[in-house]
Design a protein around this motif. Structure first.
Motif, PDB file in Angstrom:
ATOM      1  N   ASP B 212       0.807  -1.220   0.000  1.00  0.00           N
ATOM      2  CA  ASP B 212       0.000   0.000   0.000  1.00  0.00           C
ATOM      3  C   ASP B 212       0.841   1.271   0.000  1.00  0.00           C
ATOM      4  O   ASP B 212       0.513   2.245  -0.672  1.00  0.00           O
ATOM      5  CB  ASP B 212      -0.943   0.012   1.213  1.00  0.00           C
ATOM      6  CG  ASP B 212      -2.203  -0.805   0.937  1.00  0.00           C
ATOM      7  OD1 ASP B 212      -2.499  -1.044  -0.253  1.00  0.00           O
ATOM      8  OD2 ASP B 212      -2.864  -1.217   1.903  1.00  0.00           O
ATOM      9  N   LEU B 215       2.055   1.996  -3.442  1.00  0.00           N
ATOM     10  CA  LEU B 215       0.956   2.395  -4.309  1.00  0.00           C
ATOM     11  C   LEU B 215       0.534   3.840  -4.028  1.00  0.00           C
ATOM     12  O   LEU B 215       0.257   4.613  -4.940  1.00  0.00           O
ATOM     13  CB  LEU B 215      -0.231   1.443  -4.133  1.00  0.00           C
ATOM     14  CG  LEU B 215       0.013   0.030  -4.685  1.00  0.00           C
ATOM     15  CD1 LEU B 215      -1.021  -0.946  -4.147  1.00  0.00           C
ATOM     16  CD2 LEU B 215      -0.010   0.030  -6.216  1.00  0.00           C
ATOM     17  N   GLU B 216       0.507   4.180  -2.732  1.00  0.00           N
ATOM     18  CA  GLU B 216       0.167   5.557  -2.344  1.00  0.00           C
ATOM     19  C   GLU B 216       1.189   6.533  -2.930  1.00  0.00           C
ATOM     20  O   GLU B 216       0.837   7.583  -3.475  1.00  0.00           O
ATOM     21  CB  GLU B 216       0.152   5.648  -0.802  1.00  0.00           C
ATOM     22  CG  GLU B 216      -0.644   6.807  -0.249  1.00  0.00           C
ATOM     23  CD  GLU B 216      -2.123   6.795  -0.651  1.00  0.00           C
ATOM     24  OE1 GLU B 216      -2.596   7.867  -1.063  1.00  0.00           O
ATOM     25  OE2 GLU B 216      -2.781   5.743  -0.585  1.00  0.00           O
ATOM     26  N   LYS B 219       0.729   6.778  -6.741  1.00  0.00           N
ATOM     27  CA  LYS B 219      -0.465   7.552  -7.096  1.00  0.00           C
ATOM     28  C   LYS B 219      -0.171   9.046  -7.035  1.00  0.00           C
ATOM     29  O   LYS B 219      -0.553   9.811  -7.919  1.00  0.00           O
ATOM     30  CB  LYS B 219      -1.587   7.189  -6.115  1.00  0.00           C
ATOM     31  CG  LYS B 219      -2.959   7.475  -6.630  1.00  0.00           C
ATOM     32  CD  LYS B 219      -4.024   6.760  -5.829  1.00  0.00           C
ATOM     33  CE  LYS B 219      -3.986   7.166  -4.360  1.00  0.00           C
ATOM     34  NZ  LYS B 219      -5.171   6.622  -3.654  1.00  0.00           N
ATOM     35  N   GLU B 225      -3.646   5.614 -11.581  1.00  0.00           N
ATOM     36  CA  GLU B 225      -4.493   4.772 -10.730  1.00  0.00           C
ATOM     37  C   GLU B 225      -3.616   3.688 -10.099  1.00  0.00           C
ATOM     38  O   GLU B 225      -2.698   3.174 -10.754  1.00  0.00           O
ATOM     39  CB  GLU B 225      -5.574   4.086 -11.581  1.00  0.00           C
ATOM     40  CG  GLU B 225      -6.579   5.046 -12.191  1.00  0.00           C
ATOM     41  CD  GLU B 225      -7.471   4.334 -13.188  1.00  0.00           C
ATOM     42  OE1 GLU B 225      -8.060   3.299 -12.824  1.00  0.00           O
ATOM     43  OE2 GLU B 225      -7.561   4.808 -14.341  1.00  0.00           O
ATOM     44  N   ALA B 226      -3.906   3.370  -8.844  1.00  0.00           N
ATOM     45  CA  ALA B 226      -3.067   2.394  -8.152  1.00  0.00           C
ATOM     46  C   ALA B 226      -3.945   1.348  -7.480  1.00  0.00           C
ATOM     47  O   ALA B 226      -4.942   1.690  -6.834  1.00  0.00           O
ATOM     48  CB  ALA B 226      -2.209   3.102  -7.107  1.00  0.00           C
ATOM     49  N   TYR B 227      -3.593   0.073  -7.644  1.00  0.00           N
ATOM     50  CA  TYR B 227      -4.402  -1.007  -7.080  1.00  0.00           C
ATOM     51  C   TYR B 227      -3.513  -2.065  -6.449  1.00  0.00           C
ATOM     52  O   TYR B 227      -2.436  -2.366  -6.955  1.00  0.00           O
ATOM     53  CB  TYR B 227      -5.273  -1.663  -8.169  1.00  0.00           C
ATOM     54  CG  TYR B 227      -6.250  -0.703  -8.792  1.00  0.00           C
ATOM     55  CD1 TYR B 227      -7.451  -0.388  -8.149  1.00  0.00           C
ATOM     56  CD2 TYR B 227      -5.974  -0.090 -10.014  1.00  0.00           C
ATOM     57  CE1 TYR B 227      -8.347   0.505  -8.720  1.00  0.00           C
ATOM     58  CE2 TYR B 227      -6.865   0.804 -10.587  1.00  0.00           C
ATOM     59  CZ  TYR B 227      -8.056   1.104  -9.933  1.00  0.00           C
ATOM     60  OH  TYR B 227      -8.932   1.987 -10.491  1.00  0.00           O
ATOM     61  N   ASP B 232      -7.443  -5.454  -3.568  1.00  0.00           N
ATOM     62  CA  ASP B 232      -8.460  -4.833  -4.424  1.00  0.00           C
ATOM     63  C   ASP B 232      -9.025  -5.772  -5.481  1.00  0.00           C
ATOM     64  O   ASP B 232      -9.900  -5.377  -6.247  1.00  0.00           O
ATOM     65  CB  ASP B 232      -7.866  -3.605  -5.140  1.00  0.00           C
ATOM     66  CG  ASP B 232      -7.418  -2.531  -4.154  1.00  0.00           C
ATOM     67  OD1 ASP B 232      -8.013  -2.477  -3.060  1.00  0.00           O
ATOM     68  OD2 ASP B 232      -6.487  -1.768  -4.472  1.00  0.00           O
TER      69      ASP B 232
END
Lengths: 171, 385
Positions: B212, B215-216, B219, B225-227, B232
């Motif tokens: 996470d 990804l943060e 982004k 876009e981040a998953y 997710d």
């Protein structure tokens, strides 16, 4: 994870390197140069690094490259394994698997070399466990417990009583 | 001099080593001022790259001040502060003449598939790398580039690998305006690749990882876009198909390589038992989630032995795969321009500054993804910059 929609055209630099000719799903528009189009394709730099250490050469090359690295010339048992590996091409398991084995043998040689020089390797520090203990304690403890468990199991398996014989039933 | 010293899988230390020497008329010796630990170094660190010998020094992302030059060096001089591309390239061979500096034919004796790379095992030429106070730089007329006036050294050091590799990943994807691009891997290269996709006119950029915090970061840094593939979605391939009207992404970038998580069997056979050249999970997902006729761009590093990838689907889907080590010298002029104009801000990727003496902790932190580490930079006692 929450995501928001953006207008990419408002991003700095959007599209400034767009190149419609760089579309590899169509036949290449930029001509490639093949060996026959390059009369000088065997050209080598004017001078070469002297080969004053043992350099293992791929059998897919005609010669030692004009420069090379010499960070750790082959030595000992790992060196012998590496020499054997270089008898095979890079597309052969006979090349890569002995090299991987040599890498593991080399680790033991490194520890022996440390002791030979009067140095006791601090494996706890070399593995960076202090920082793992600081930032990821529960995972670290789990990992150590697993290692201890597997090691204990292996020792018990190796040292089990071999004198126990199967009962022989007499009828 | 003080240098990183590889002792075996997941074991490194800082140790005193002999000073490097000029070995060839085109050699230079540099006093290293900045050196990063790269995600690619983790393949070496984990013992996945054959012919990684105990006693080697890693490091292929570094800048330094020229201390000594060989008699044939004319393009740089003593005192110049240079960034050193990770490729060792002669600039004269058949491949260098075509701008393929990552594929030089005169810098690697021990393998024919790749050119020489600093500090990247004997499979990449056996050179000691830049995670040391001093480094030998062969072909100093070709690779080393004087850092432009006013450029922050922290930006410059990332121009040696992360920025060009991320940029070339996007370039090799052949992005056409409006394309949907999926990037697997939110490490520094994946993040940079996602950022660079916009420069080629992408319409939508999706980045996928399992951390996470990465990804943060991606982004915010790359506006994409981040998953999280563990949280997710159940299946990344189905997720991407659904996100693209069941067509598949136009282009997919594999910025993961051999260390991919996400598939237990791949992890066991590829990463733990080394029965194949790392885990091919990201490559599987790339082939299966791209549209028919799409493009796959690979910059993640894989080992040299066979990998069980869905090659049959490459044929069935009519795919184009492009893959290479970045040819830094070819890309540098454009990238320096982008950095100077503020289009790319590389130094924002650096999250940790670690003294060379604590290199073992740095590797552990980066490898185990501790303390929200994105990009660690090694700091040298003798750098003074």
């Amino acid at each position: 994870m929450e995501n928001t929609t953006i207008d990419p055209k408002k991003l700095p630099g959007w599209g400034i390197d767009a190149n419609p000719e760089n579309d590899p799903t169509y036949p290449l528009r930029v001509p490639r140069m093949n060996v026959s189009q390059d009369p000088d394709h065997k050209h080598r730099p004017a001078s070469s690094q002297p080969v004053d250490v043992e350099v293992l050469k791929s059998i897919e090359r005609p010669n030692v490259s004009a420069v090379f690295g010499e960070s750790a010339p082959p030595v000992g048992l790992s060196g012998a394994l590496r020499r054997m590996a270089f008898k095979y091409s890079e597309s052969h398991y006979g090349h890569w698997l002995p090299l991987l084995l040599a890498d593991r043998v080399n680790v033991v040689e490194g520890i022996i070399e440390d002791f030979a020089h009067g140095k006791v390797p601090n494996i706890f520090a070399e593995k960076g466990y202090a920082v793992e203990w600081k930032h990821n304690r529960s995972a670290f403890v789990t990992k150590m417990a697993t290692i201890a468990l597997v090691t204990t199991g292996a020792i018990l398996l190796i040292t089990r009583d071999k004198d126990k014989k199967r009962k022989k039933y007499r009828y | 001099m003080l240098a990183m010293d590889y002792r075996g899988p997941k074991r490194v230390r800082a140790t005193e080593k002999p000073m490097p020497e000029i070995k060839h008329p085109q050699d230079a010796i540099v006093r290293v001022t900045r050196s990063c630990i790269c995600g690619s170094d983790l393949h070496l660190y984990n013992g996945n790259v054959p012919d990684t010998r105990v006693g080697s020094t890693f490091g292929h992302e570094f800048t330094g001040i020229v201390e000594e030059v060989g008699p044939d060096v004319t393009k740089i001089k003593v005192g110049d502060h240079v960034l050193v591309p990770f490729n060792v390239a002669c600039g004269e061979c058949h491949f260098c003449k075509q701008g393929m500096f990552g594929n030089c034919h005169e810098s690697n004796t021990q393998a024919s598939a790749v050119g020489g790379i600093f500090g990247y095992s004997h499979t990449a030429g056996g050179y000691n790398g830049g995670q040391a106070e001093y480094a030998r730089v062969p072909y100093a007329n070709v690779g080393p580039t004087v850092i432009p006036e006013g450029m922050d050294p922290d930006d410059a050091v990332l121009l040696t690998d992360v920025v060009p590799t991320g940029y070339q990943a996007a370039e090799m994807a052949g992005i056409q305006p409006g394309d949907t691009v999926v990037v697997f891997g939110a490490g520094p290269v994946g993040i940079m690749a996602a950022r660079c996709c916009w420069l080629f006119g992408a319409g939508r950029v999706i980045i996928i990882d399992k951390e996470d915090y990465r990804l943060e970061f991606a982004k915010n840094y790359a506006n994409c876009e981040a998953y999280n593939f563990e949280k997710d979605m159940d299946d990344p391939v189905v997720f991407i198909k659904k996100a693209t009207d069941f067509m598949g992404a136009d282009c997919v970038i594999d910025a993961v390589g051999a260390e991919a998580a996400g598939n237990a069997m791949q992890t066991i056979t590829g990463r733990k038992l080394l029965l194949q050249a790392g885990s091919a999970t990201a490559l599987h997902w790339a082939i299966n989630s791209v549209k028919k006729g799409g493009v796959i761009s690979i910059v993640g590093v894989y080992g040299p032995t066979d990998n069980l990838v869905p090659i049959g689907n490459v044929l069935n889907k009519g795919l184009t795969i492009r893959a290479n080590q970045a040819s830094v010298k070819r890309l540098l002029p454009r990238l320096i321009e982008h950095v100077q104009n503020g289009v790319i801000k590389p130094k924002e990727l650096i999250t940790h500054r670690i003294p060379l003496e604590e290199v073992a902790d740095g590797y552990r932190m980066f490898s185990a993804k501790l303390d929200n580490c994105i990009k660690p930079l090694l700091v040298f006692p003798s750098a003074n910059i």
